[in-house]
Design a protein around this motif. Structure first.
Motif, PDB file in Angstrom:
ATOM      1  N   GLU A 196       0.828  -1.210   0.000  1.00  0.00           N
ATOM      2  CA  GLU A 196       0.000   0.000   0.000  1.00  0.00           C
ATOM      3  C   GLU A 196       0.863   1.262   0.000  1.00  0.00           C
ATOM      4  O   GLU A 196       0.576   2.227  -0.727  1.00  0.00           O
TER       5      GLU A 196
ATOM      6  N   SER B 262      -6.047   5.457 -11.634  1.00  0.00           N
ATOM      7  CA  SER B 262      -6.544   5.361 -10.263  1.00  0.00           C
ATOM      8  C   SER B 262      -5.511   4.696  -9.358  1.00  0.00           C
ATOM      9  O   SER B 262      -4.639   3.959  -9.827  1.00  0.00           O
ATOM     10  N   TYR B 263      -5.660   4.931  -8.051  1.00  0.00           N
ATOM     11  CA  TYR B 263      -4.778   4.301  -7.068  1.00  0.00           C
ATOM     12  C   TYR B 263      -4.913   2.783  -7.129  1.00  0.00           C
ATOM     13  O   TYR B 263      -3.924   2.048  -7.026  1.00  0.00           O
ATOM     14  N   ASP B 264      -6.143   2.288  -7.318  1.00  0.00           N
ATOM     15  CA  ASP B 264      -6.373   0.843  -7.364  1.00  0.00           C
ATOM     16  C   ASP B 264      -5.617   0.193  -8.516  1.00  0.00           C
ATOM     17  O   ASP B 264      -5.122  -0.935  -8.385  1.00  0.00           O
ATOM     18  N   GLU B 265      -5.529   0.886  -9.650  1.00  0.00           N
ATOM     19  CA  GLU B 265      -4.772   0.364 -10.785  1.00  0.00           C
ATOM     20  C   GLU B 265      -3.295   0.210 -10.427  1.00  0.00           C
ATOM     21  O   GLU B 265      -2.653  -0.785 -10.771  1.00  0.00           O
TER      22      GLU B 265
ATOM     23  N   LEU C 151      -2.014  -0.047  -7.352  1.00  0.00           N
ATOM     24  CA  LEU C 151      -1.859  -1.084  -6.330  1.00  0.00           C
ATOM     25  C   LEU C 151      -1.884  -2.474  -6.966  1.00  0.00           C
ATOM     26  O   LEU C 151      -1.076  -3.344  -6.605  1.00  0.00           O
ATOM     27  N   GLU C 152      -2.779  -2.664  -7.924  1.00  0.00           N
ATOM     28  CA  GLU C 152      -2.851  -3.959  -8.609  1.00  0.00           C
ATOM     29  C   GLU C 152      -1.550  -4.246  -9.362  1.00  0.00           C
ATOM     30  O   GLU C 152      -1.041  -5.369  -9.352  1.00  0.00           O
TER      31      GLU C 152
ATOM     32  N   THR D 136       1.228  -5.236  -6.769  1.00  0.00           N
ATOM     33  CA  THR D 136       1.083  -6.591  -6.224  1.00  0.00           C
ATOM     34  C   THR D 136       1.330  -7.656  -7.291  1.00  0.00           C
ATOM     35  O   THR D 136       1.907  -8.714  -7.003  1.00  0.00           O
TER      36      THR D 136
ATOM     37  N   TYR E 244       1.698   6.066  -7.256  1.00  0.00           N
ATOM     38  CA  TYR E 244       0.511   6.793  -7.708  1.00  0.00           C
ATOM     39  C   TYR E 244       0.781   8.297  -7.739  1.00  0.00           C
ATOM     40  O   TYR E 244       0.497   8.982  -8.730  1.00  0.00           O
TER      41      TYR E 244
ATOM     42  N   GLN F 185       1.045   3.970  -3.104  1.00  0.00           N
ATOM     43  CA  GLN F 185       0.753   5.384  -2.891  1.00  0.00           C
ATOM     44  C   GLN F 185       1.872   6.257  -3.432  1.00  0.00           C
ATOM     45  O   GLN F 185       1.633   7.286  -4.072  1.00  0.00           O
TER      46      GLN F 185
END
Length: 227
Positions: free
Chosen positions: A155, A173-176, A178-179, A182, A162, A159
């Motif tokens: 995370e 997006s942040y989710d993109e 993070l994916e 990982t 991002y 961040q």
């Protein structure tokens, strides 16, 4: 002081390159960003339609490796060396999330790794070098005098990445991010050839809550003790 080889390994977006650049500057050492070399090969594959959303022509990439010539040229204005692919400055092009999506699969190819490791070992034969990547302390320079393994939570790393991409004008997006982080962790850690692992004699630094200045001070002290 005697010049040494400093190997900095770790997960994506742990700030390895930032620390390595500043460390090299402080010690008057040569800095080599091996991740940029793999990104350059990935960029070549993308430009030549050898990798994409649902395909990867790895055999064709292997056949064309002799067409790939990667060099670093120091930019006095920026204060660091930029990456060139076949004479073209591709520093900005290789820092996109799109290249990040494909770099781990490209880096799993043994022939790609062999080609780049040979170049990296030549760069460090006279020592006085700081090199960061995934397998520097385990494969490229297993006898390096100082090995650092950098880590942070997924995370925290997402961040940081991002924020960096937003500052460069990328719309995502942040989710993109993070994916992507990982996924790269999984691929880098499980590949058959030179997986990302901490060398037995590496010093681990979790920089989730450390400033750049704190990290730099710690590693500088370690480098001076080894030299």
């Amino acid at each position: 002081m005697n010049k040494i080889v400093i190997a900095i390994d770790g997960f994506s977006s742990t700030g390895k390159s930032t620390i390595a650049k500043q460390l090299a500057k402080q010690l008057n050492y040569i800095y080599v960003d091996t991740g940029a070399m793999y990104r350059a090969v990935t960029y070549f594959a993308m430009k030549n339609e050898l990798i994409g959303e649902d395909f990867f022509h790895s055999e064709k990439l292997i056949e064309r490796l002799n067409e790939i010539h990667i060099t670093f040229k120091f930019n006095e204005v920026l204060g660091f060396a930029e990456v060139y692919l076949n004479g073209e400055n591709i520093e900005k092009q290789i820092r996109t999330l799109e290249v990040s999506r494909y770099v781990s699969p490209v880096a799993t190819i043994s022939e790609v790794r062999q080609k780049l490791v040979e170049q990296q070992q030549l760069m460090g034969k006279d020592k006085g070098i700081v090199m960061d990547g995934r397998d520097i302390g385990t494969v490229v320079f297993p006898d390096a005098e100082l090995k650092i393994f950098m880590t942070a939570s997924a995370e925290t790393r997402a961040q940081r990445r991002y924020k960096e991409l937003l500052e460069r004008g990328h719309n995502l997006s942040y989710d993109e991010v993070l994916e992507n982080v990982t996924t790269r962790d999984r691929i880098d850690s499980t590949r058959e050839d030179s997986p990302l692992v901490k060398a037995d004699d590496a010093i681990e630094i979790d920089n989730s809550d450390l400033t750049i200045e704190e990290q730099l001070k710690t590693i500088l002290e370690l480098a001076k003790s080894k030299a």
